[in-house]
Design a protein around this motif. Structure first.
Motif, PDB file in Angstrom:
ATOM      1  N   VAL A  22       0.833  -1.205   0.000  1.00 11.31           N
ATOM      2  CA  VAL A  22       0.000   0.000   0.000  1.00 11.31           C
ATOM      3  C   VAL A  22       0.865   1.250   0.000  1.00 11.31           C
ATOM      4  O   VAL A  22       0.552   2.247  -0.663  1.00 11.31           O
ATOM      5  N   ASP A  23       1.989   1.210   0.721  1.00 11.95           N
ATOM      6  CA  ASP A  23       2.877   2.382   0.791  1.00 11.95           C
ATOM      7  C   ASP A  23       3.467   2.745  -0.566  1.00 11.95           C
ATOM      8  O   ASP A  23       3.864   3.895  -0.781  1.00 11.95           O
ATOM      9  N   THR A  24       3.552   1.783  -1.504  1.00  4.84           N
ATOM     10  CA  THR A  24       4.070   2.106  -2.840  1.00  4.84           C
ATOM     11  C   THR A  24       3.099   2.958  -3.638  1.00  4.84           C
ATOM     12  O   THR A  24       3.482   3.603  -4.623  1.00  4.84           O
ATOM     13  N   GLY A  25       1.812   2.948  -3.263  1.00  3.04           N
ATOM     14  CA  GLY A  25       0.804   3.713  -3.992  1.00  3.04           C
ATOM     15  C   GLY A  25       0.178   2.974  -5.152  1.00  3.04           C
ATOM     16  O   GLY A  25      -0.852   3.404  -5.674  1.00  3.04           O
ATOM     17  N   GLU A  26       0.786   1.860  -5.574  1.00  2.00           N
ATOM     18  CA  GLU A  26       0.277   1.144  -6.750  1.00  2.00           C
ATOM     19  C   GLU A  26      -1.151   0.635  -6.584  1.00  2.00           C
ATOM     20  O   GLU A  26      -1.970   0.814  -7.497  1.00  2.00           O
ATOM     21  N   PRO A  27      -1.505  -0.005  -5.466  1.00  2.00           N
ATOM     22  CA  PRO A  27      -2.849  -0.580  -5.387  1.00  2.00           C
ATOM     23  C   PRO A  27      -3.978   0.448  -5.275  1.00  2.00           C
ATOM     24  O   PRO A  27      -5.146   0.091  -5.421  1.00  2.00           O
ATOM     25  N   LEU A  28      -3.642   1.711  -5.043  1.00  3.16           N
ATOM     26  CA  LEU A  28      -4.682   2.730  -4.865  1.00  3.16           C
ATOM     27  C   LEU A  28      -5.389   3.075  -6.159  1.00  3.16           C
ATOM     28  O   LEU A  28      -6.534   3.545  -6.145  1.00  3.16           O
ATOM     29  N   VAL A  29      -4.731   2.862  -7.305  1.00  4.01           N
ATOM     30  CA  VAL A  29      -5.264   3.391  -8.564  1.00  4.01           C
ATOM     31  C   VAL A  29      -5.585   2.304  -9.578  1.00  4.01           C
ATOM     32  O   VAL A  29      -5.742   2.590 -10.757  1.00  4.01           O
ATOM     33  N   VAL A  30      -5.702   1.047  -9.118  1.00  2.63           N
ATOM     34  CA  VAL A  30      -6.002  -0.046 -10.042  1.00  2.63           C
ATOM     35  C   VAL A  30      -7.184  -0.853  -9.522  1.00  2.63           C
ATOM     36  O   VAL A  30      -7.416  -0.953  -8.315  1.00  2.63           O
ATOM     37  N   ALA A  31      -7.939  -1.420 -10.455  1.00  3.89           N
ATOM     38  CA  ALA A  31      -9.117  -2.201 -10.095  1.00  3.89           C
ATOM     39  C   ALA A  31      -8.729  -3.390  -9.230  1.00  3.89           C
ATOM     40  O   ALA A  31      -7.793  -4.125  -9.545  1.00  3.89           O
ATOM     41  N   SER A  54      -7.310  -3.403  -6.413  1.00  2.00           N
ATOM     42  CA  SER A  54      -6.162  -3.094  -5.541  1.00  2.00           C
ATOM     43  C   SER A  54      -4.930  -3.946  -5.817  1.00  2.00           C
ATOM     44  O   SER A  54      -4.112  -4.177  -4.925  1.00  2.00           O
ATOM     45  N   PHE A  55      -4.778  -4.444  -7.050  1.00  3.57           N
ATOM     46  CA  PHE A  55      -3.580  -5.232  -7.347  1.00  3.57           C
ATOM     47  C   PHE A  55      -3.254  -5.112  -8.831  1.00  3.57           C
ATOM     48  O   PHE A  55      -4.091  -4.742  -9.646  1.00  3.57           O
ATOM     49  N   THR A  56      -1.999  -5.419  -9.152  1.00  2.00           N
ATOM     50  CA  THR A  56      -1.576  -5.559 -10.544  1.00  2.00           C
ATOM     51  C   THR A  56      -0.910  -6.917 -10.697  1.00  2.00           C
ATOM     52  O   THR A  56      -0.335  -7.447  -9.735  1.00  2.00           O
ATOM     53  N   VAL A  57      -0.976  -7.458 -11.899  1.00  2.00           N
ATOM     54  CA  VAL A  57      -0.250  -8.699 -12.175  1.00  2.00           C
ATOM     55  C   VAL A  57       1.037  -8.404 -12.946  1.00  2.00           C
ATOM     56  O   VAL A  57       1.923  -9.240 -13.035  1.00  2.00           O
ATOM     57  N   ASP A  58       1.137  -7.187 -13.494  1.00  2.00           N
ATOM     58  CA  ASP A  58       2.302  -6.808 -14.303  1.00  2.00           C
ATOM     59  C   ASP A  58       3.187  -5.788 -13.608  1.00  2.00           C
ATOM     60  O   ASP A  58       4.065  -5.209 -14.227  1.00  2.00           O
ATOM     61  N   GLY A  59       2.949  -5.574 -12.313  1.00  2.00           N
ATOM     62  CA  GLY A  59       3.732  -4.586 -11.588  1.00  2.00           C
ATOM     63  C   GLY A  59       4.243  -5.138 -10.271  1.00  2.00           C
ATOM     64  O   GLY A  59       4.584  -6.321 -10.155  1.00  2.00           O
ATOM     65  N   LEU A  60       4.254  -4.285  -9.260  1.00  2.00           N
ATOM     66  CA  LEU A  60       4.763  -4.701  -7.951  1.00  2.00           C
ATOM     67  C   LEU A  60       3.911  -5.796  -7.323  1.00  2.00           C
ATOM     68  O   LEU A  60       4.405  -6.586  -6.519  1.00  2.00           O
ATOM     69  N   GLY A  61       2.631  -5.843  -7.698  1.00  2.00           N
ATOM     70  CA  GLY A  61       1.739  -6.849  -7.136  1.00  2.00           C
ATOM     71  C   GLY A  61       1.842  -8.214  -7.779  1.00  2.00           C
ATOM     72  O   GLY A  61       1.160  -9.157  -7.348  1.00  2.00           O
ATOM     73  N   GLY A  62       2.661  -8.351  -8.800  1.00  2.00           N
ATOM     74  CA  GLY A  62       2.756  -9.622  -9.511  1.00  2.00           C
ATOM     75  C   GLY A  62       3.170 -10.786  -8.624  1.00  2.00           C
ATOM     76  O   GLY A  62       2.727 -11.924  -8.820  1.00  2.00           O
ATOM     77  N   ALA A  63       3.996 -10.522  -7.623  1.00  2.00           N
ATOM     78  CA  ALA A  63       4.459 -11.591  -6.732  1.00  2.00           C
ATOM     79  C   ALA A  63       3.351 -12.094  -5.814  1.00  2.00           C
ATOM     80  O   ALA A  63       3.491 -13.164  -5.195  1.00  2.00           O
ATOM     81  N   PHE A  64       2.253 -11.348  -5.726  1.00  2.00           N
ATOM     82  CA  PHE A  64       1.157 -11.730  -4.836  1.00  2.00           C
ATOM     83  C   PHE A  64       0.050 -12.485  -5.564  1.00  2.00           C
ATOM     84  O   PHE A  64      -0.978 -12.803  -4.976  1.00  2.00           O
ATOM     85  N   VAL A  65       0.238 -12.736  -6.854  1.00  2.00           N
ATOM     86  CA  VAL A  65      -0.717 -13.525  -7.637  1.00  2.00           C
ATOM     87  C   VAL A  65      -0.079 -14.879  -7.900  1.00  2.00           C
ATOM     88  O   VAL A  65       0.935 -14.978  -8.590  1.00  2.00           O
ATOM     89  N   THR A  66      -0.682 -15.936  -7.354  1.00  2.00           N
ATOM     90  CA  THR A  66      -0.073 -17.267  -7.470  1.00  2.00           C
ATOM     91  C   THR A  66      -0.460 -17.996  -8.743  1.00  2.00           C
ATOM     92  O   THR A  66       0.171 -18.992  -9.114  1.00  2.00           O
ATOM     93  N   GLY A  67      -1.494 -17.520  -9.447  1.00  2.00           N
ATOM     94  CA  GLY A  67      -1.879 -18.164 -10.693  1.00  2.00           C
ATOM     95  C   GLY A  67      -3.110 -17.514 -11.297  1.00  2.00           C
ATOM     96  O   GLY A  67      -3.836 -16.767 -10.622  1.00  2.00           O
ATOM     97  N   ILE A  68      -3.318 -17.763 -12.580  1.00  2.00           N
ATOM     98  CA  ILE A  68      -4.523 -17.277 -13.262  1.00  2.00           C
ATOM     99  C   ILE A  68      -5.047 -18.377 -14.180  1.00  2.00           C
ATOM    100  O   ILE A  68      -4.289 -19.252 -14.610  1.00  2.00           O
ATOM    101  N   GLU A  69      -6.330 -18.301 -14.462  1.00  2.00           N
ATOM    102  CA  GLU A  69      -6.957 -19.170 -15.457  1.00  2.00           C
ATOM    103  C   GLU A  69      -7.656 -18.275 -16.465  1.00  2.00           C
ATOM    104  O   GLU A  69      -8.649 -17.629 -16.144  1.00  2.00           O
ATOM    105  N   GLY A  70      -7.104 -18.210 -17.669  1.00  2.00           N
ATOM    106  CA  GLY A  70      -7.678 -17.359 -18.690  1.00  2.00           C
ATOM    107  C   GLY A  70      -6.622 -16.466 -19.310  1.00  2.00           C
ATOM    108  O   GLY A  70      -5.424 -16.761 -19.294  1.00  2.00           O
ATOM    109  N   ASP A  71      -7.069 -15.343 -19.839  1.00  2.00           N
ATOM    110  CA  ASP A  71      -6.213 -14.425 -20.580  1.00  2.00           C
ATOM    111  C   ASP A  71      -5.434 -13.514 -19.626  1.00  2.00           C
ATOM    112  O   ASP A  71      -6.022 -12.721 -18.881  1.00  2.00           O
ATOM    113  N   TYR A  72      -4.105 -13.625 -19.656  1.00  2.00           N
ATOM    114  CA  TYR A  72      -3.250 -12.779 -18.819  1.00  2.00           C
ATOM    115  C   TYR A  72      -3.485 -11.303 -19.098  1.00  2.00           C
ATOM    116  O   TYR A  72      -3.619 -10.478 -18.179  1.00  2.00           O
ATOM    117  N   HIS A  73      -3.525 -10.923 -20.390  1.00  4.88           N
ATOM    118  CA  HIS A  73      -3.678  -9.511 -20.737  1.00  4.88           C
ATOM    119  C   HIS A  73      -4.998  -8.944 -20.235  1.00  4.88           C
ATOM    120  O   HIS A  73      -5.106  -7.748 -19.956  1.00  4.88           O
TER     121      HIS A  73
END
Length: 409
Positions: free
Chosen positions: A141-150, A152-171
């Motif tokens: 949260v202190d990085t500011g990244e999760p404040l401005v994205v749907a 509260s996370f990104t998969v292509d940014g700092l939050g990528g390490a917090f996503v353990t997997g996806i099913e479907g289209d990455y983009h």
């Protein structure tokens, strides 16, 4: 076939995704108030918001275009999560999400005004979240990244390490589904390769690079330009309360760094400068002046992560471009909040006036009125200006070059 393709979104991630796929869209922000829109389900909410964005942009067009509106919503346990907006909201959402599975819905609305067609589609991707610790959540949260994205996370940014997997289209998780967009474009008669465009590239050979400094005013003009830029930097401007932290933490990125002659003068004034340029011949000289701090890159496709620069500088670049909108968009993307963009403006006209000639309307990409309008679309506000002298002309009078500062809100 020439296609005017418009992205009705201010999302840097969507713009970056399209550019990585070879598509350079025109960006027009819709201005839709997302907070006051409701729907019967999270997926329908994403599709409705995408449609409202696309329609709002189309309503303001005066020429035909193909407009794409997108919006993303994260669904967890049937609840829709958009952008949190505040650190407390982001922190609460991340604690609610950890260790769970969600569905990232991205609505797509494509409107082709020439064919009067409107397509509305939804792509959904399952996302698995790691069981984050409270310390990890606070740091994120202190990085500011999760404040401005749907969600509260990104998969292509700092939050990528917090996503353990996806099913479907990455983009789709990043912000738009490229395969879905390709199919939608085909439905309105536009092939995907028709959107591939190359940015204009201004190159200098070894001979031109070798004499570039001498034919552009040499060290005297470079020093004058650097001192003017230095006076507009937020941590050096008169009356500024911003201080340079120990170790010189502020990052200055110079676009079209050329031979590095201006950048080296900025370093001499105490700034940490990195530079990019397209010309290998120019970069060979810049590497001597700025060793380890220059790279080959297009100013319209910067190899820099979002919100990483405190200042971006462009000296005598924009007037050379056929279209400066892509560069302005990239500047806004890489600037931190309250960061500044400093650029020369009206160079071609000022030079013509100094020679007793009239303005040239065909080279206006550095015109101040155009820059102010383009900058406003990306949250950049004009808030400073100065001038610096060039080498004397035949009249023995030195022309003054305007330098302006835009601040990232």
């Amino acid at each position: 076939m020439s296609v005017r393709f418009v992205l009705a979104s201010s999302s840097p991630a969507r713009l970056k995704t399209l550019r990585a796929a070879g598509v350079e869209p025109e960006v027009i922000v819709s201005g839709v108030d997302e907070d006051n829109v409701t729907a019967e389900s999270p997926g329908e909410l994403a599709r409705l918001l995408a449609t409202l964005k696309a329609r709002a942009v189309v309503a303001g067009l005066t020429e035909h275009a193909t407009v794409l509106g997108c919006d993303s919503v994260l669904e967890i346990d049937g609840v829709a999560y958009g952008k949190p907006g505040t650190p407390d909201a982001a922190r609460d959402r991340l604690r609610e999400m950890r260790g769970k599975t969600g569905v990232l819905h991205t609505g797509h609305c494509l409107i082709d005004t020439s064919g009067k067609q409107e397509l509305r589609e939804l792509e959904s991707t399952t996302v698995y979240f790691a069981d984050l610790t409270d310390e990890e959540i606070d740091a994120y949260v202190d990085t500011g990244e999760p404040l401005v994205v749907a969600g509260s996370f990104t998969v292509d940014g700092l939050g990528g390490a917090f996503v353990t997997g996806i099913e479907g289209d990455y983009h789709n998780v990043v912000g738009l589904s490229l395969p879905l967009l390709r199919r939608m474009l085909a439905s309105v008669g536009i092939s995907w390769p028709a959107l591939w465009q190359s940015s204009p590239r201004i190159q200098y050979d070894d001979t031109e690079a070798a004499r570039y400094d001498d034919t552009r005013g040499g060290f005297a003009r470079a020093k004058a330009a650097a001192e003017a830029v230095h006076s507009l930097l937020p941590w050096t401007a008169a009356g500024s309360s911003t201080e340079v932290p120990a170790g010189g933490g502020q990052r200055v990125l110079e676009l079209a760094v050329g031979t590095g002659i201006v950048g080296a003068e900025l370093v001499a004034l105490g700034n940490l400068v990195h530079g990019v340029d397209l010309s290998e011949s120019m970069l060979q000289r810049a590497r001597i002046r700025l060793p380890g701090h220059v790279a080959a890159a297009d100013a319209g496709r910067l190899p820099v992560a979002d919100r990483r620069c405190d200042a971006v500088v462009a000296i005598w670049l924009l007037h050379l471009l056929e279209d400066s909108s892509a560069v302005i968009a990239e500047v806004a993307r890489v600037l931190r909040p309250d960061g500044v963009f400093i650029t020369t403006t009206e160079k071609s006209d000022s030079s013509r006036y100094a020679d007793g000639r009239g303005p040239n309307d065909t080279r206006s990409q550095d015109a101040l009125s155009l820059l102010v309008a383009q900058a406003a679309r990306h949250g950049l506000t004009l808030d400073g200006a100065t001038t610096f002298p060039g080498p004397p002309r035949n009249t023995n009078e030195s022309p003054l070059y305007p330098l302006v500062r835009f601040r990232r809100t």
